[in-house]
Scaffold this motif. Structure first.
Motif, PDB file in Angstrom:
ATOM      1  N   ASP A 127       0.601  -1.094  -0.036  1.00  0.00           N
ATOM      2  CA  ASP A 127      -0.048  -0.049  -0.056  1.00  0.00           C
ATOM      3  C   ASP A 127       0.856   1.362   0.174  1.00  0.00           C
ATOM      4  OD1 ASP A 127       1.069  -0.471   2.342  1.00  0.00           O
ATOM      5  OD2 ASP A 127      -0.718   0.447   3.583  1.00  0.00           O
ATOM      6  N   THR A 128       2.164   1.270   0.392  1.00  0.00           N
ATOM      7  CA  THR A 128       2.984   2.182   0.545  1.00  0.00           C
ATOM      8  C   THR A 128       3.665   2.526  -0.974  1.00  0.00           C
ATOM      9  OG1 THR A 128       4.569   0.925   1.355  1.00  0.00           O
ATOM     10  CG2 THR A 128       3.458   2.402   2.774  1.00  0.00           C
ATOM     11  N   GLY A 129       3.427   1.552  -2.118  1.00  0.00           N
ATOM     12  CA  GLY A 129       4.072   1.683  -3.390  1.00  0.00           C
ATOM     13  C   GLY A 129       5.457   0.916  -3.665  1.00  0.00           C
TER      14      GLY A 129
ATOM     15  N   PHE B 255      11.464  -1.763  -5.812  1.00  0.00           N
ATOM     16  CA  PHE B 255      11.043  -0.449  -6.661  1.00  0.00           C
ATOM     17  C   PHE B 255      10.082   0.312  -5.662  1.00  0.00           C
ATOM     18  CE2 PHE B 255       7.847   1.375  -9.591  1.00  0.00           C
ATOM     19  CZ  PHE B 255       8.547   2.376 -10.069  1.00  0.00           C
ATOM     20  N   ARG B 256      10.266   1.459  -5.888  1.00  0.00           N
ATOM     21  CA  ARG B 256       9.279   2.455  -5.038  1.00  0.00           C
ATOM     22  C   ARG B 256       8.314   3.152  -6.017  1.00  0.00           C
ATOM     23  NH1 ARG B 256       9.060   4.146   0.695  1.00  0.00           N
ATOM     24  NH2 ARG B 256       7.091   5.202   0.746  1.00  0.00           N
TER      25      ARG B 256
ATOM     26  N   ASP C  33      14.181  -0.785 -13.709  1.00  0.00           N
ATOM     27  CA  ASP C  33      13.368   0.051 -12.986  1.00  0.00           C
ATOM     28  C   ASP C  33      12.789   1.030 -13.831  1.00  0.00           C
ATOM     29  OD1 ASP C  33      13.520  -1.464 -10.683  1.00  0.00           O
ATOM     30  OD2 ASP C  33      15.032  -0.018  -9.719  1.00  0.00           O
ATOM     31  N   HIS C  34      12.349   0.792 -15.047  1.00  0.00           N
ATOM     32  CA  HIS C  34      11.811   1.801 -16.032  1.00  0.00           C
ATOM     33  C   HIS C  34      10.216   1.311 -15.966  1.00  0.00           C
ATOM     34  CE1 HIS C  34      10.563   3.136 -19.948  1.00  0.00           C
ATOM     35  NE2 HIS C  34      11.056   4.226 -19.759  1.00  0.00           N
ATOM     36  N   THR C  35       9.554   2.393 -15.693  1.00  0.00           N
ATOM     37  CA  THR C  35       8.109   2.567 -15.724  1.00  0.00           C
ATOM     38  C   THR C  35       7.591   3.255 -16.733  1.00  0.00           C
ATOM     39  OG1 THR C  35       7.877   4.191 -14.334  1.00  0.00           O
ATOM     40  CG2 THR C  35       7.783   1.992 -13.227  1.00  0.00           C
ATOM     41  N   LEU C  36       6.458   2.631 -17.563  1.00  0.00           N
ATOM     42  CA  LEU C  36       5.694   3.184 -18.667  1.00  0.00           C
ATOM     43  C   LEU C  36       4.355   3.221 -18.468  1.00  0.00           C
ATOM     44  CD1 LEU C  36       7.028   4.007 -21.360  1.00  0.00           C
ATOM     45  CD2 LEU C  36       6.489   1.799 -22.326  1.00  0.00           C
TER      46      LEU C  36
END
Length: 1345
Positions: free
Chosen positions: A493-495, A511-512, A546-549
């Protein structure tokens, strides 16, 4: 629908059955028949408990939460209460002596209403155990009733009335009815605005015939609805939707009506569902379905589309009919009773529970059955019976897990079939579960427990058997998790997003995210992951970097994500909500890096849940416990391409490109074969960094330039450099810059910006990448700023651009020029002028002078123009500042007429006319020159010369006026005509008798009106010839002819007759032609005119045949008169005219011309001393002596003498004897008479044979002077030089008249005489050529008349 269980009549007793489902949960079914017991079954048909009654059950009902069942029966004042949690029965004494007939629980509170057979009422509060008895609520048995959502109670009784009471039992309203009430329900009538009072309408079925609507707010105006008698009795009715009522009738009809006041009484739907009878209806709002039962069938409709039948169930063993029907609140189970006492329970909706592993699916097919199937590998489906009704299903490669609450049952999927492995309890209620080959991850109480599925002693260490996440040192709550073959992945829940590597039994990645992570969906390999956060946004996560798209167009209602299992479409995944499936494509490598694109949307059928995606086909689970396959709209292009239309092919290509399916797109493009579609494919390939494929496409298109550009990039190993070049090709310059700067060649970014003229960005890049380039970029930027008008910034950048280095001298000079220009623009004129003056650049001086001129700094501007040797501009600017002296100095170098003109005007104003005239002449303003010469310099000769040279109209007018003043009218008329003032000239000529001069001057340049004016003038003057001439010029042919014929006729050549012929020829009108012919024949004035005029008339009219006949007559007259040359010329001219018009030559004309020409040739031959040829020609003439009547004797005399001289003694003798005839003898010239008489007296008949030559047609040898071949009978063309017939191998023609001549003879003639004997035109020897193939001349006159 599947039957779950059946309660037989042995349990309930034979006869009608009462039954009720437990409210809310629907876990229990209570039924009671004639057996004096209430049986309680669970939802799987297992008997849970029994309640024994002292009589037959009258009424039973569950409370609002389904915790307590209330039962009343005949002959007993006791209320039986069964607790669903403890399974215990308690008894409550009502305190009444009469039997209890009715029970009804409140819908919002703990109150229970109990009615008796004598009309009394008891209200019992189950929470406080308080009983409120109300005596005499009705006078007879209470049979039905209902509570509303405001806790008002409506009761119906056999006394034909209804009462409305509050929860204390106090009567609020009471209303009588026409007949007994049966089924009472509370609802809300359909109105335009929603009532704040809630359920305000009571509906009552009266006597099974009508429905009575009683509005609590308008009790004085109740509505009673009656129905068609053919429907039968009202069996039951149900409210649903926005004020709609569904009614079932005993004759099998199902009818829907609306209670809206504007629609009331109208049937919205009607169907006869059952042939014989209908016994009950039921509605499930959670399923959105309605059911009716009758005969031995159940029919189910969809409420959103009533006309369509959703399902039909036949109960073949129920032959005596069906009874009541009811659904559980969740719509999962439907119970139907029969008249013989049995109850059947059907599964209408299953919990949609399912899971997948790879392409294998496990899903709930019944309440206690899970089926495992693999459609892709075509494995047979095998059902697994389970012990409980599960709340979750989990599938692994070798195991299946089902469970509920905190307990899970494990099954092994072995080769021999499924076997139960174990069951296990956990520390909290299980939320979800994931499996791999060895481990299971269980989520409960915001934690995840990872443990081995099957533990073998000694095979693993104790710590690797189980572990609880996230661990004691982490406060985060686990909201989601998933298990891949290698990793346990969970989000909090904290990401935080954790990757736990099972093999090493440790975390390998953390990963945060900015907000809590709600759901996880890994791809089959586990290397990419989609997660949904608490904001309902979707992201694709790459654990490697750790790349988010962020996923574009991601709906907030998305419930799940499924990755494509087909190995060739690894990047495709779908996201789904209740209504739609969204297809996305994840591209790992594009120009912009990793990218997610939305490919399209597919409609998801109602209540279906996607489980598996394989090659564009989604396997969905339905509420009925089945699976269906759905082809995604984005993938439905795999049809036979040859059968598709062009629009369908283009749509398929669009879908294929959206999915990045390049090879499939290639095939479709081949079928479409249009450049724009190939270009789309190439763009997509470049976007995906598929260089070789893009090259293949460009090669197919024939785009050599793009092919070469890509070929140069092909070996590029630096991905950023390659992507930067491709972004540049696609004109995404900002992206290209980012990529170039991140590459091994950051200078490419600077070069790109310079090429694009993006100087601001180029300067920023140059500061870091190439400071030495700043001056050059500054100069180019300054030039652009100067061009756009930003002079102050341009000056700054020009100054920055100066390097002061000798090797960059040209660059510095360019900057200095810019400084000079922009300084002047910015107001620093002195600096700019000084710099421009010092520098040798002429163009700079011109530019600066132009700027100064625009700023009205004329003196500085003119000086700079002069220094730059731009004399025209300098003089122009000097004129602006009235500096005439400077202008005069510059004039010899000035070429501009405009400046000369300005100078001339100035000089004229000063009275210096000679200078002004010269300047006007230099300016090419000749009108003003003429004006000066006439008005000021009095030099008319010069003015006349200029007018004649320049043809100036205005000048001619001025000169004409000048001559008019001098009374020189002929000159004035001449110049007026030259100035196009024809009317003025005409009037002047008329006034002063100069009309003939005017007519001569005007020539052919005048208008029709001018000619008519002149003609009328001469008509008045009785000058017929001139009047006729000008009437002819203005096309008034009739008047022209009249005037010409009035002219006196002379026997010599008459010009009037010639003009008359020309007039008739132009007019081509029969009346005028006949008029002239009459005149020429002498019928008008009795004087026949010379025949030559008739000939000319026919020629003018192009009546060549008549002209030819006339020509023959004229020639004959000329011959008779002895004018043989004239006769020859007439025939020759006519011959050539007919030949040019391609008209056949009359044979008489051809023969006459030949004889006359032979006569003319005699003189030529004799003159040249060729007496033999002369004698032959004379023989030909003598043979036709009748055509020469006026010279018979002289011709015969010449023939005798020439033949005698040439040795043709026999011919000489024969013609001499002819001369001795009495009519000729006395006419012989005395000079020759004696000699001729001697020839006759002493005849010598010796004569050489004439030489022969071959016929050009048939090669027959004939005498040279013979013109008709005895062999082929053809007329042979004759030589115009010798008169002999032509031969094929010695052929030439006269270049002027095209008549044939023997080449050798013609050449010999031209040596002494350069005229053709036929046409008398001069012929140059070099123009005569020998013709090798004379066939065109031989057959040219074929078929002559």
């Amino acid at each position: 629908m599947k039957r779950v269980f059946q309660i037989t009549e042995k349990t309930n007793g034979t006869g009608a059955v009462k039954f009720e489902w437990q409210k809310t949960l629907g876990n229990y079914l209570a039924s009671s028949g004639t057996s004096n017991t209430v049986n309680l079954f669970d939802r799987h048909g297992e008997l849970v408990d029994e309640i024994n009654l002292p009589g037959i059950c009258n009424s039973l009902e569950w409370d609002k939460d389904g915790d307590t069942l209330a039962v009343v029966c005949e002959r007993s004042p006791v209320i039986f209460l069964w607790d669903a949690n403890s399974h215990k029965t308690s008894q409550l004494d009502s305190g009444f002596k009469d039997g209890l007939s009715f029970v009804r629980w409140s819908r919002i509170g703990p109150q229970l209403a109990v009615g008796t057979s004598k009309g009394n009422l008891l209200i019992y509060n189950h929470q406080t155990s308080r009983k409120v008895p109300i005596l005499g609520k009705h006078t007879r048995k209470i049979t039905c009733g209902a509570w509303n959502n405001k806790n008002l109670l409506c009761l119906g009784s056999e006394d034909k009335s209804i009462s409305i009471s509050n929860q204390e039992g106090d009567t609020i309203k009471q209303t009588p009815l026409r007949s007994e009430p049966h089924d009472i329900q509370f609802s809300e009538m359909k109105v335009d605005e929603r009532s704040p009072n809630g359920e305000n309408t009571v509906s009552i079925c009266c006597g099974h015939k009508t429905i009575f609507l009683y509005n609590l707010n308008d009790s004085d105006n109740p509505i009673e609805l009656a129905f068609q008698p053919r429907y039968g009795n009202v069996v039951g009715y149900k409210w649903y939707g926005d004020g709609y009522i569904m009614i079932g009738f005993s004759n099998g009809y199902l009818v829907v009506i609306s209670t809206h006041i504007s629609e009331i009484g109208q049937e919205l739907f009607q169907a006869r569902n059952h042939k014989n009878n209908l016994t009950s209806i039921a509605i499930s709002l959670s399923l959105n379905k309605a059911a009716s039962c009758g005969d031995n069938t159940i029919k189910i409709h969809d409420l959103s589309e009533l006309k369509e039948m959703y399902a039909i169930v036949e109960l073949e063993d129920e032959t005596k009919g069906l009874g009541k029907m009811a659904w559980t609140d969740d719509g999962q189970l439907l119970a139907v009773s029969s008249t013989r006492g049995s109850v059947h329970v059907y599964l209408t909706k299953l919990p949609v529970l399912g899971d997948t592993w790879g392409t294998r699916i496990a899903y709930l097919t019944s309440l206690l059955e899970v089926t495992v199937v693999n459609h892709v590998d075509q494995e047979p489906a095998f059902p697994i019976s389970i012990e409980v009704e599960p709340t979750f299903v989990a599938l692994g490669p070798y195991h299946l897990v089902v469970g509920m609450n905190n307990r899970a049952w494990f099954y092994v999927l072995g080769t021999k079939g499924p076997e139960k492995l174990k069951d296990r309890e956990y520390l909290g209620t299980i939320v979800s579960m994931s499996l791999n080959a060895d481990y299971v991850a269980v989520a409960f109480e915001n934690q995840v427990q990872l443990h081995l599925i099957e533990t073998e002693s000694g095979s693993t260490s104790e710590e690797r058997e189980t572990r609880l996440f996230p661990g004691k040192d982490n406060d985060g709550k686990v909201l989601c998790h998933c298990l891949t073959p290698e990793f346990l992945i969970f989000g909090t829940d904290t990401g935080e997003l954790y990757y736990f590597f099972i093999e090493d039994w440790q975390y390998v990645n953390e990963f945060r995210h900015v907000v809590g992570i709600r759901s996880l969906f890994p791809d089959p390999s586990g290397t990419r992951l989609v997660f949904i956060d608490d904001k309902s946004d979707g992201f694709v996560y790459n654990p490697v970097n750790d790349h988010t798209l962020e996923i574009p167009g991601f709906s907030a209602t998305i419930e799940g994500v499924i990755w494509e299992n087909w190995p060739y479409d690894k990047g495709v995944f779908i996201a789904y909500d209740d209504d739609n499936i969204y297809t996305y494509v994840y591209s790992r490598e594009t120009i912009k890096g990793p990218q997610v694109t939305l490919a399209g949307t597919t409609k998801l059928p109602y209540a279906q849940k996607p489980l598996l995606l394989y090659n564009g086909e989604v396997t969905c689970q339905t509420p009925s416990g089945k699976t269906t396959t759905l082809q995604l709209d984005t993938h439905n292009f795999h049809d036979k391409l040859q059968d598709l239309s062009m629009d369908e092919l283009k749509a398929s290509l669009k879908k294929s490109l959206a999915l990045k399916k390049l090879r499939e797109s290639w095939v479709i493009c081949h079928f479409i074969n249009k450049k724009e579609n190939w270009m789309e494919l190439a763009d997509t390939a470049l976007e995906q960094l598929e260089l070789e494929f893009a090259m293949r496409v460009y090669r197919q298109m024939g785009e050599a330039g793009m092919l070469l550009a890509l070929l140069n990039m092909l070996g590029t190993e630096d991905r950023n450099l390659l992507a930067g070049n491709l972004a540049l090709m696609k004109k995404d310059f900002n992206l290209a810059q980012e990529l170039f700067l991140a590459s091994s060649s950051p200078m490419m970014a600077l070069e790109m910006r310079r090429d694009l003229l993006h100087w601001d960005q180029a300067l920023k890049l140059a500061k870091n990448l190439a400071p030495d380039q700043i001056p050059f970029i500054s100069k180019e930027y300054a030039q652009q700023l100067e061009f756009t008008g930003d002079h102050s910034n341009a000056l700054i950048h020009f100054e920055k651009g100066v390097t002061k280095l000798p090797e960059h001298r040209d660059h510095d000079e360019s900057c200095a020029s810019g400084i000079a220009r922009t300084s002047i623009r910015c107001g620093d004129i002195r600096r700019g002028v000084q710099m421009a003056t010092k520098m040798p650049n002429r163009a700079l001086k011109k530019d600066c002078a132009a700027i100064l001129e625009s700023m009205k700094q004329y003196s500085d501007s003119a000086a700079l123009y002069e220094k730059g040797e731009f004399y025209d501009k300098a003089a122009s600017v000097y004129i602006k500042c009235k500096n005439w002296n400077k202008v005069g100095e510059l004039l010899p170098q000035v070429t501009s007429p405009k400046i000369h003109m300005q100078y001339a005007k100035a000089k004229e104003a000063d009275g210096r006319y000679k200078d002004a005239a010269k300047a006007y002449e230099n300016a090419k303003d000749f009108d003003n020159v003429i004006r000066i010469q006439l008005d000021h310099l009095h030099n008319p000769e010069e003015a006349v010369r200029i007018v004649r040279e320049t043809k100036s109209t205005e000048g001619a007018k001025m000169v004409a006026r000048f001559f008019q003043k001098l009374n020189d009218y002929s000159s004035a008329i001449q110049f007026l005509v030259m100035s196009k003032c024809n009317d003025e000239a005409f009037q002047l000529a008329q006034q002063h008798g100069q009309m003939e001069v005017y007519a001569e001057i005007i020539g052919d340049d005048a208008t029709q009106e001018d000619y008519q004016s002149i003609a009328l003038h001469f008509d008045n003057e009785k000058s017929h010839f001139l009047a006729g001439k000008f009437f002819l010029l203005c096309s008034q042919y009739k008047k022209a002819l009249q005037h010409f014929l009035r002219c006196p006729y002379t026997s010599e050549d008459s010009p009037a007759v010639e003009m008359a012929i020309e007039t008739v020829g132009q007019a081509n009108e029969d009346p005028l032609t006949h008029q002239l012919i009459d005149y020429l024949m002498g019928e008008t004035d009795g004087v026949p005119k010379d025949a030559k005029y008739l000939f000319r008339l026919y020629m003018a009219l192009k009546q060549h045949r008549e002209a030819a006949r006339t020509a023959i007559i004229i020639a004959r007259e000329e011959q008779n008169a002895g004018n043989y040359r004239n006769a020859h010329d007439v025939l020759y001219s006519m011959y050539t005219e007919l030949r040019s018009q391609k008209i056949k030559i009359p044979s008489e004309m051809a023969t006459n011309l030949m004889i006359l020409h032979s006569y003319i040739l005699v003189k030529i031959h004799v003159k040249r001393g060729d007496h033999m040829k002369g004698a032959r020609m004379l023989i030909r003439v003598a043979n036709n002596i009748s055509k020469f009547p006026s010279h018979i004797v002289p011709i015969l005399t010449s023939t005798v003498i020439e033949c005698h001289r040439s040795g043709l003694k026999n011919s000489s003798f024969s013609y001499a004897t002819m001369l001795m005839r009495p009519e000729y003898r006395n006419k012989i010239d005395l000079k020759y008479k004696r000699k001729i008489e001697a020839i006759v007296r002493r005849p010598d008949k010796t004569e050489e044979d004439e030489p022969t030559s071959p016929c050009p047609y048939c090669k027959f040898d004939l005498e040279t002077s013979e013109l008709v071949c005895p062999g082929c009978k053809n007329n042979i063309p004759y030589c115009v030089v010798t008169g002999q017939h032509m031969v094929k191998d010695d052929w030439s023609v006269c270049p002027q008249c095209n008549f044939p001549a023997l080449y050798s003879e013609f050449k010999r003639l031209l040596e002494s005489d350069d005229t053709c004997p036929m046409c008398s035109d001069t012929v140059k020897p070099g123009k005569v050529h020998k013709i090798e193939d004379p066939s065109i001349y031989l057959h040219a006159d074929k078929g002559e008349e």
